[in-house]
Design a protein around this motif. Structure first.
Motif: not given
Ligand SMILES: *[C@@H]1O[C@H](CO)[C@@H](O)[C@H](O)[C@H]1NC(C)=O
Ligand SMILES: *[C@@H]1O[C@H](CO)[C@@H](O)[C@H](O)[C@H]1NC(C)=O
Ligand SMILES: *[C@@H]1O[C@H](CO)[C@@H](O)[C@H](O)[C@H]1NC(C)=O
Ligand SMILES: *[C@@H]1O[C@H](CO)[C@@H](O)[C@H](O)[C@H]1NC(C)=O
Ligand SMILES: *[C@@H]1O[C@H](CO)[C@@H](O)[C@H](O)[C@H]1NC(C)=O
Ligand SMILES: *[C@@H]1O[C@H](CO)[C@@H](O)[C@H](O)[C@H]1NC(C)=O
Ligand SMILES: *[C@@H]1O[C@H](CO)[C@@H](O)[C@H](O)[C@H]1NC(C)=O
Length: 449
Positions: A42-44, A93-100, A137-146
């Protein structure tokens, strides 16, 4: 005679379900996940492609919303040595998951992530046991939904001393009934007290502690009696091991899940695993797979490369009648078998599952006739056998694949069903008059209605 159905359903306690804000998790999730298409490769860009294809192909308009990252998104062998946080793979994910996540949110879609309730994920990456609060907390900060939360690499001190009945496990069933196979917990065991249930509850509580609604999807393969505690722990729970892009595996999971459907309603869904539509199944097989997964109110997560999907397979995924049934806001219960077909009713058989299904919906009664054989079979939807219909009644009938109205039909409908295919009928309303349109004959419907 004892059947699996009676055994499994006899002792389900009614527990309060996990209810999230804004109706999240009330209906089965609709989306896409990377695993069946790419596994670890996988990749972004694949996620952004899938998200863009949701829009370009009309999948977003059809209701699909989650774009989910599966295993292998993180640095494999270590957490951040200061914060203990998971680290997104910098190549993938060169810019991190939050960016994705931001890019996917900008398209009006949601994003999911993956971990395991063990020391490592199934592919051997860093996982969450002991780090639940940090990761949530990390996923919430990255605005993950699931979150899809898997069951690999469970530490020894978290392993239950006895296990639940898993129908697909060799030796667990005799004549379709759970037995006291080796290692199984005694009959009447309360699995909500199992260490497995506790592992999954710890992550539920960590997610609920965040200032963000994160849908929680349990992936513990139907073990440890998840039917008893899945509803109060997550929005959905897997009921078997992984699906594969083979017809036999689709049949096998369909057969198993058909015994768990009394356990499905709003806020709690038995997950028959992600879709293999587009991954080599014939169009007839894809229709059956999708129709039955939708009818069972399984979450529907597409698992193929949407940049290459054939248009006929795409149309299956967009079928508005099946999606409408799966997402019905008023009727929470799934369709269920009203008759088996090849075998006597309630027979557990991984090659010849139930063939006749029906369920209520806002749009009317959905009736599915499924042909497990490789050659065509004639089948009859006899209204007097279908619990939602009136004996001898007349109904306005729609063919769900063509969208054509078949007219006002009395009593029964005969139809030739291609090998491995499923015919779907929607009885939209009662009517008077008894003649169906002759034009229906061209669709494989025949007989003297
Ligand atoms: C899950 O919760 C819903 C909503 O309260 C309920 O209708 C359903 O019966 C529950 N399922 C089980 C298996 O307890
Ligand atoms: C912590 O990780 C960083 C980045 O990989 C590395 O440079 C540093 O040496 C590590 N520190 C320790 C104490 O392992
Ligand atoms: C297993 O061991 C870990 C690490 O010592 C501990 O945090 C955890 O509570 C233990 N689990 C159980 C079920 O006792
Ligand atoms: C399974 O069913 C067959 C046929 O009804 C019967 O002969 C056999 O004794 C059963 N086996 C067990 C272990 O119950
Ligand atoms: C929770 O999130 C909302 C919206 O993201 C924000 O307005 C609110 O301040 C947050 N609350 C806390 C306690 O952080
Ligand atoms: C499944 O059903 C078929 C058709 O009735 C039968 O031949 C076969 O023996 C059954 N298999 C099992 C494992 O019961
Ligand atoms: C189904 O019935 C029709 C009408 O009797 C007949 O023409 C057709 O050959 C039958 N198909 C199969 C697969 O038996």
């Amino acid at each position: 005679m004892w059947y699996l159905y009676a055994f499994f359903l006899g002792f389900f306690p009614t527990t309060a379900p996990l209810v999230l804000e804004s109706g999240v998790g009330r209906l089965p999730a609709l989306g896409w996940n990377s695993w069946n298409a790419y596994h670890c490769d996988i990749s972004e860009s694949q996620f952004l492609t899938a998200a863009q294809k949701f829009i370009d192909l009309g999948l977003k308009d059809a209701g699909y919303e989650y774009v989910n990252i599966d295993d292998c998104w993180q640095v494999k062998d270590r957490r951040d040595n200061k914060t203990n946080r998971l680290i997104p793979d910098p190549d993938r994910f060169p810019d991190g998951i939050h960016s994705t996540a931001k890019k996917i949110h900008d398209l009006g879609l949601k994003i999911g992530i993956y971990s395991s309730a063990g020391t490592l994920t199934c592919a051997g990456y860093q996982a969450s046991i002991g780090y639940e609060s940090i990761d949530a907390a990390q996923w919430a900060e990255w605005e993950i939904d699931y979150l899809k939360y898997d069951n690999c690499n469970v530490p020894h001190n978290w392993t239950d001393p006895c296990r639940g009945c898993v129908p697909e496990r060799r030796g667990d069933l005799v004549n379709g009934t759970c037995t006291s196979a080796s290692g199984m917990c005694p009959s009447g065991f309360d699995y909500s007290n199992s260490l497995t249930a506790e592992r999954f509850r710890i992550m539920r509580d960590a997610l609920l502690a965040q200032n963000r609604t994160i849908l929680y999807s349990l992936c513990e393969w139907g073990e440890a009696g998840v039917q008893q505690w899945g509803n109060s722990t997550g929005s959905s729970w897997r009921m078997s091991g992984d699906i594969e892009p083979t017809w036999q595996r689709v049949l096998d999971i369909l057969n198993q899940n058909s015994f768990y459907l009394n356990n499905v309603d709003f806020w709690g869904h038995s997950d028959a695993d992600m879709l293999e539509v587009g991954n080599g199944l014939s169009i007839q097989e894809s229709r059956s797979h999708f129709a039955l997964w939708a009818a069972m109110k399984s979450p529907l997560l597409i698992g193929t490369d949407l940049a290459r999907i054939a248009s006929d397979q795409l149309e299956v995924l967009k079928n508005k009648y099946l999606l409408g049934f799966n997402q019905d806001p008023v009727y929470g219960a799934p369709a269920k078998p009203y008759k088996w077909g090849t075998n006597p009713d309630w027979t557990f058989n991984a090659s010849y599952p139930a063939e006749y299904w029906s369920g209520a919906s806002t749009a009317g009664t959905l009736v599915l006739m499924f042909n497990p054989y490789s050659d065509a079979k004639n089948k009859t939807a006899d209204f007097k056998e279908i619990p939602e219909l009136k004996k001898g009644g007349s109904y306005q009938v729609k063919d769900i694949w063509s969208g054509r109205d078949l007219g006002c039909i009395t009593g029964k409908i005969n139809v030739e069903v291609e090998g491995h295919d499923t015919v779907g009928l929607l009885m939209t309303r009662e009517c008077s008059g008894r003649l169906g349109r002759l034009g229906a004959r061209g669709l494989g419907f025949f007989g003297n209605w």
